[in-house]
Design a protein around this motif. Structure first.
Motif, PDB file in Angstrom:
ATOM      1  N   HIS A 198       0.823  -1.207   0.000  1.00 51.46           N
ATOM      2  CA  HIS A 198       0.000   0.000   0.000  1.00 51.46           C
ATOM      3  C   HIS A 198       0.857   1.257   0.000  1.00 51.46           C
ATOM      4  O   HIS A 198       0.488   2.271  -0.614  1.00 51.46           O
ATOM      5  N   CYS A 199       1.995   1.213   0.684  1.00 55.70           N
ATOM      6  CA  CYS A 199       2.880   2.383   0.710  1.00 55.70           C
ATOM      7  C   CYS A 199       3.398   2.717  -0.676  1.00 55.70           C
ATOM      8  O   CYS A 199       3.512   3.895  -1.040  1.00 55.70           O
ATOM      9  N   ARG A 200       3.695   1.691  -1.447  1.00 56.22           N
ATOM     10  CA  ARG A 200       4.162   1.934  -2.821  1.00 56.22           C
ATOM     11  C   ARG A 200       3.061   2.585  -3.655  1.00 56.22           C
ATOM     12  O   ARG A 200       3.313   3.509  -4.429  1.00 56.22           O
ATOM     13  N   LEU A 214       8.807   4.358   5.466  1.00 53.82           N
ATOM     14  CA  LEU A 214       9.724   5.477   5.618  1.00 53.82           C
ATOM     15  C   LEU A 214       9.911   6.195   4.290  1.00 53.82           C
ATOM     16  O   LEU A 214       9.961   7.433   4.232  1.00 53.82           O
ATOM     17  N   ALA A 215       9.987   5.431   3.197  1.00 54.03           N
ATOM     18  CA  ALA A 215      10.143   6.035   1.869  1.00 54.03           C
ATOM     19  C   ALA A 215       8.932   6.890   1.503  1.00 54.03           C
ATOM     20  O   ALA A 215       9.062   7.971   0.913  1.00 54.03           O
ATOM     21  N   VAL A 245      12.753   5.183  -4.093  1.00 55.29           N
ATOM     22  CA  VAL A 245      13.553   3.984  -4.376  1.00 55.29           C
ATOM     23  C   VAL A 245      14.820   3.971  -3.520  1.00 55.29           C
ATOM     24  O   VAL A 245      15.192   2.934  -2.952  1.00 55.29           O
ATOM     25  N   LEU A 246      15.490   5.111  -3.420  1.00 55.95           N
ATOM     26  CA  LEU A 246      16.724   5.189  -2.638  1.00 55.95           C
ATOM     27  C   LEU A 246      16.463   4.866  -1.172  1.00 55.95           C
ATOM     28  O   LEU A 246      17.237   4.135  -0.532  1.00 55.95           O
ATOM     29  N   THR A 247      15.370   5.380  -0.627  1.00 55.40           N
ATOM     30  CA  THR A 247      15.046   5.131   0.777  1.00 55.40           C
ATOM     31  C   THR A 247      14.763   3.655   1.021  1.00 55.40           C
ATOM     32  O   THR A 247      15.194   3.079   2.023  1.00 55.40           O
ATOM     33  N   VAL A 248      14.035   3.020   0.110  1.00 59.37           N
ATOM     34  CA  VAL A 248      13.758   1.587   0.243  1.00 59.37           C
ATOM     35  C   VAL A 248      15.056   0.791   0.154  1.00 59.37           C
ATOM     36  O   VAL A 248      15.278  -0.166   0.911  1.00 59.37           O
ATOM     37  N   GLN A 249      15.938   1.183  -0.785  1.00 60.94           N
ATOM     38  CA  GLN A 249      17.208   0.487  -0.916  1.00 60.94           C
ATOM     39  C   GLN A 249      18.014   0.535   0.384  1.00 60.94           C
ATOM     40  O   GLN A 249      18.572  -0.473   0.826  1.00 60.94           O
ATOM     41  N   VAL A 250      18.080   1.707   0.969  1.00 62.37           N
ATOM     42  CA  VAL A 250      18.931   1.911   2.137  1.00 62.37           C
ATOM     43  C   VAL A 250      18.315   1.316   3.403  1.00 62.37           C
ATOM     44  O   VAL A 250      19.004   0.684   4.214  1.00 62.37           O
ATOM     45  N   CYS A 261      17.274  15.723 -10.864  1.00 62.09           N
ATOM     46  CA  CYS A 261      16.744  14.423 -11.256  1.00 62.09           C
ATOM     47  C   CYS A 261      17.882  13.458 -11.575  1.00 62.09           C
ATOM     48  O   CYS A 261      17.886  12.300 -11.133  1.00 62.09           O
ATOM     49  N   CYS A 262      18.866  13.931 -12.336  1.00 59.15           N
ATOM     50  CA  CYS A 262      20.020  13.087 -12.665  1.00 59.15           C
ATOM     51  C   CYS A 262      20.788  12.701 -11.409  1.00 59.15           C
ATOM     52  O   CYS A 262      21.234  11.554 -11.264  1.00 59.15           O
ATOM     53  N   TRP A 263      20.947  13.644 -10.481  1.00 61.11           N
ATOM     54  CA  TRP A 263      21.657  13.355  -9.234  1.00 61.11           C
ATOM     55  C   TRP A 263      20.922  12.280  -8.437  1.00 61.11           C
ATOM     56  O   TRP A 263      21.539  11.338  -7.926  1.00 61.11           O
ATOM     57  N   GLY A 264      19.604  12.410  -8.334  1.00 66.95           N
ATOM     58  CA  GLY A 264      18.821  11.449  -7.562  1.00 66.95           C
ATOM     59  C   GLY A 264      18.923  10.040  -8.119  1.00 66.95           C
ATOM     60  O   GLY A 264      19.140   9.068  -7.376  1.00 66.95           O
ATOM     61  N   TRP A 265      18.790   9.902  -9.435  1.00 67.36           N
ATOM     62  CA  TRP A 265      18.853   8.556 -10.024  1.00 67.36           C
ATOM     63  C   TRP A 265      20.273   8.029 -10.086  1.00 67.36           C
ATOM     64  O   TRP A 265      20.483   6.803 -10.034  1.00 67.36           O
ATOM     65  N   ALA A 266      21.265   8.916 -10.181  1.00 65.06           N
ATOM     66  CA  ALA A 266      22.654   8.464 -10.064  1.00 65.06           C
ATOM     67  C   ALA A 266      22.902   7.874  -8.685  1.00 65.06           C
ATOM     68  O   ALA A 266      23.648   6.889  -8.535  1.00 65.06           O
TER      69      ALA A 266
END
Length: 547
Positions: free
Chosen positions: A16-18, A123-124, A112-117, A152-157
Motif C-alpha cells: 500500500h505504501c508503494r 519510511l520512503a 527507491v533510494l530510501t527503500v534500498q537503504v 533528477c540526474c543526481w537522484g537517479w545516479a
C-alpha cells in the motif's frame, strides 16, 4: 501463526505504501499540469526564457551552461508546443513540462533510494510526503531551470550508484555513469558526484577495493565523455565558460577579496530555505551518521553523497560571499533521506517535552511549507493584504509590493509584450521594421517569447557595461556587426532610463506599468531609437573581460 501473519500484514502495508507514493507523485504532477494549463499567473522567469532562447539556437554548448537544458526545452516544444498554444495561447506549459517530469522522477528516486537503504517502504513514503511540503523542491518541479533535470540526474545516479556498490551490479555502474554525464550537461556541479562517491569508497574499508575496479572507472569515463561537447564549443569561443565559472567561484585574479562572513551567509540562507526545522534536522542527521561514528555503510553512502557538496560551497563562501541559494541544492537529496530517517528514530525514542517540541516543529514545518508553496504558485489573493505592509508608492520605491512578494518578478511580461507589439505595429505602418533589443541578457528571451511571432531580440549589454552573455556569440548582432544594423530603428526595453551613448540619431521613451489589484507591481521603459550609428569598436564583446 503469528510470524507468517505479521509478515503478510507488513508486506500488505508495504504494498500500500508503494501505491500511496505513486498516487502522491502522479497526483502532484497532475496538479501542476492543470496549474500551468489553467490561466497560470506566473509568466516565464528570465532564466526560463533565456534557456528557451537557447533552444532556438541548438549548439554543442553555451556561454554559462552545457547544452542539456536547451535540447530538453526544444524537445518538449517540438512535441507539445502546438498543444500548449492551443490550450493557453503560448508555449509556456511546453517549456515547463520537463520540470514537472523531472520533479516527479526525482521524487521517485527518493522513494527507491530510501527503500534500498532502509528496506522500509513506509519510511520512503514519508520521505516523499516531506519532500512535497518543501517549497524548494516544489518550485523546482514547476519552473524550468537547470536545477530540475540536474537534480533528477543526481537522484537517479544515487539509486544506481547504490546498486553498483552494494549489489555489485555491472549494469548499474554504466547507468550511474550515463546519469552523471547527463547531469553535467545540465549543470557543471554534477561533477562533484564523482569525488563524493570516491570519498565514500575511500572511507569505507570493505568497499575501498572498488576504487580500482573496472566498474568505477567505467562510470568515470562515461561521465567524462559529457565534457567533450562542452570543450569543443569552448575551444572556439575563447573558453568563455571557464572564465564565467571561475568568476562565479571568486577565483579570478582581479577579485582577491575575501568575504569572511560568506560561509555564515550561506548557512543562514540555507536555514531559511529549509524552514529552519529541516535544516536543523539535516545537521543533526549529518552529525549522528558521520563517518567517525562508524554508521552502517549504507548510511555512510548517503552521508558522503551529501556532506562534500555542502562543504564545497561552504568553503567557497569565503570567495563568493555565500553564493546563490540553489548552489548546494543536491546536498539535500540524499540528505533528506538521512534527515527523515534520523527524525523518525529520534521521535521513537524521545519522551516528554522534547518529543512534543519535535512534533510541533515537524507539524509547523509541514504546514508552513505547504502554505508557502501555495503562495508561490498563486500569491495574487494575498497581495491586497500585503499592500499596507509594503508602504506607499513613491518615486524612490515605485513598486513597494515587490519587496514582500518575489513572485511579482514573474508577472507582467505579457503586458509589456503587448505594448511592445503595439509600438512595433505602429512603426510598420510607417514602413519601418524595427530591431528589438534590451540592455542586458535577462530580457531578450522574454521579449522573444511573449511578443507576436517570437521575434529575435538582441542584448546590448556588452556595450553598456553588463557582463558578456550568450547573445554576444550569436551572429550577426548589433554590437559585433554594427555595419549590418546602421540606420535601423530599434525598440529597446529597459527597467530604467536608457542612455544610448550617442549610438542613435533620436530617441523617444515610453513608460509601461503593469498593475494588479490597483497596485503597480512592475514597470519598464520602452525606447524607440531611430538611426543606429553603432557603439564603436570599444564595445566589441571580444575585448570585454567581464564574465
Amino acid at each position: 501463526m503469528d510470524g507468517p501473519s505479521l509478515h503478510t500484514k507488513a508486506g500488505h502495508y508495504d504494498h500500500h505504501c508503494r501505491w500511496l507514493a505513486a498516487i502522491l507523485i502522479l497526483g502532484s504532477a497532475l496538479v501542476r499540469l492543470v496549474y500551468l494549463g489553467w490561466d497560470c499567473p506566473l509568466d516565464l522567469a528570465p532564466d526560463e526564457a533565456h534557456y528557451w532562447d537557447w533552444s532556438r539556437h541548438l549548439d554543442w554548448s553555451y556561454y554559462s551552461k552545457g547544452p542539456g537544458v536547451a535540447w530538453l526545452i526544444r524537445l518538449s516544444c517540438e512535441l507539445f508546443g502546438n498543444l500548449s498554444v492551443m490550450l493557453t495561447g503560448n508555449e509556456m506549459p511546453a517549456v515547463r513540462l520537463p520540470a514537472i517530469i523531472c520533479g516527479s522522477l526525482l521524487l521517485t528516486s527518493l522513494f527507491v533510494l530510501t527503500v534500498q537503504v532502509s528496506g522500509r517502504p513506509r519510511l520512503a513514503l514519508l520521505v516523499v510526503a516531506v519532500a512535497l511540503t518543501t517549497p524548494t523542491l516544489s518550485a523546482g518541479s514547476t519552473l524550468m531551470t537547470i536545477d530540475s533535470p540536474y537534480s533528477c540526474c543526481w537522484g537517479w545516479a544515487l539509486v544506481f550508484g547504490y546498486r553498483a556498490v552494494f549489489r555489485q551490479s555491472r549494469l548499474a555502474w554504466w547507468a550511474a555513469g550515463v546519469l552523471v554525464g547527463l547531469g553535467i550537461l545540465f549543470k557543471y556541479t554534477m561533477v562533484l558526484w564523482l569525488p563524493s562517491l570516491g570519498l565514500f569508497l575511500l572511507a569505507t574499508p570493505q568497499y575501498r577495493p572498488l576504487l580500482g575496479s573496472r566498474g568505477f572507472w567505467n562510470l568515470t569515463a562515461l561521465a567524462a565523455l559529457s565534457a567533450v561537447p562542452i570543450v569543443i564549443w569552448n575551444a572556439s569561443h575563447d573558453w568563455v565558460t571557464f572564465h564565467h565559472v571561475s568568476g562565479l567561484a571568486g577565483l579570478r585574479q582581479d577579485e582577491p577579496r575575501v568575504h569572511w562572513l560568506g560561509p555564515l551567509v550561506l548557512v543562514a540562507v540555507q536555514c531559511a530555505l529549509w524552514l529552519v526545522f529541516w535544516f536543523i534536522v539535516w545537521v543533526r542527521a549529518m552529525v549522528r551518521y558521520a563517518p567517525w561514528r562508524q554508521p552502517a555503510p549504507a548510511l555512510g553512502y548517503l552521508w558522503w553523497m551529501s556532506a562534500p557538496m555542502f562543504g564545497v560551497f561552504f568553503a567557497f563562501g569565503f570567495k563568493t560571499g555565500g553564493g546563490e541559494p540553489n548552489w548546494p541544492a543536491t546536498a539535500y537529496i540524499s540528505g533528506i533521506v538521512l534527515a527523515v530517517l534520523w527524525l523518525v528514530d529520534d521521535l521513537r525514542e524521545a519522551r516528554g517535552w522534547y518529543r512534543r517540541s519535535a512534533l510541533a516543529g515537524l507539524t509547523a514545518a509541514c504546514v508552513i511549507g505547504v502554505l508557502l508553496t501555495l503562495l508561490v504558485h498563486g500569491s495574487a489573493w494575498i497581495d491586497p493584504l500585503l499592500a499596507p505592509l509594503a508602504g506607499p508608492v513613491t518615486p524612490e520605491q515605485p513598486f513597494p509590493l515587490r519587496r514582500l512578494d518575489p513572485t511579482l518578478r514573474l508577472r507582467g511580461w505579457r503586458t509589456l509584450a503587448a505594448e511592445v507589439d503595439r509600438i512595433r505595429a505602429k512603426l510598420r505602418e510607417q514602413n519601418i521594421e524595427p530591431v528589438l533589443a534590451a540592455t542586458g541578457w535577462s530580457m531578450p528571451g522574454l521579449l522573444g517569447f511573449y511578443c507576436d511571432g517570437h521575434p529575435t531580440a538582441y542584448s546590448l549589454g556588452a556595450a553598456l557595461g553588463d557582463r558578456r552573455s550568450q547573445y554576444d556569440f550569436w551572429r550577426p548582432n548589433p554590437i559585433s556587426d554594427s555595419e549590418q544594423f546602421v540606420g535601423r530603428t530599434f525598440v529597446i526595453v529597459t527597467h530604467g532610463a536608457f542612455a544610448p551613448l550617442n549610438a542613435f540619431d533620436s530617441v523617444k521613451s515610453y513608460r509601461v506599468i503593469h498593475v494588479e489589484n490597483g497596485q503597480p507591481v512592475a514597470g519598464w521603459v520602452v525606447t524607440v531609437c531611430h538611426g543606429y550609428r553603432g557603439f564603436g569598436p570599444q564595445a566589441d564583446p571580444a575585448k570585454i573581460r567581464h564574465y
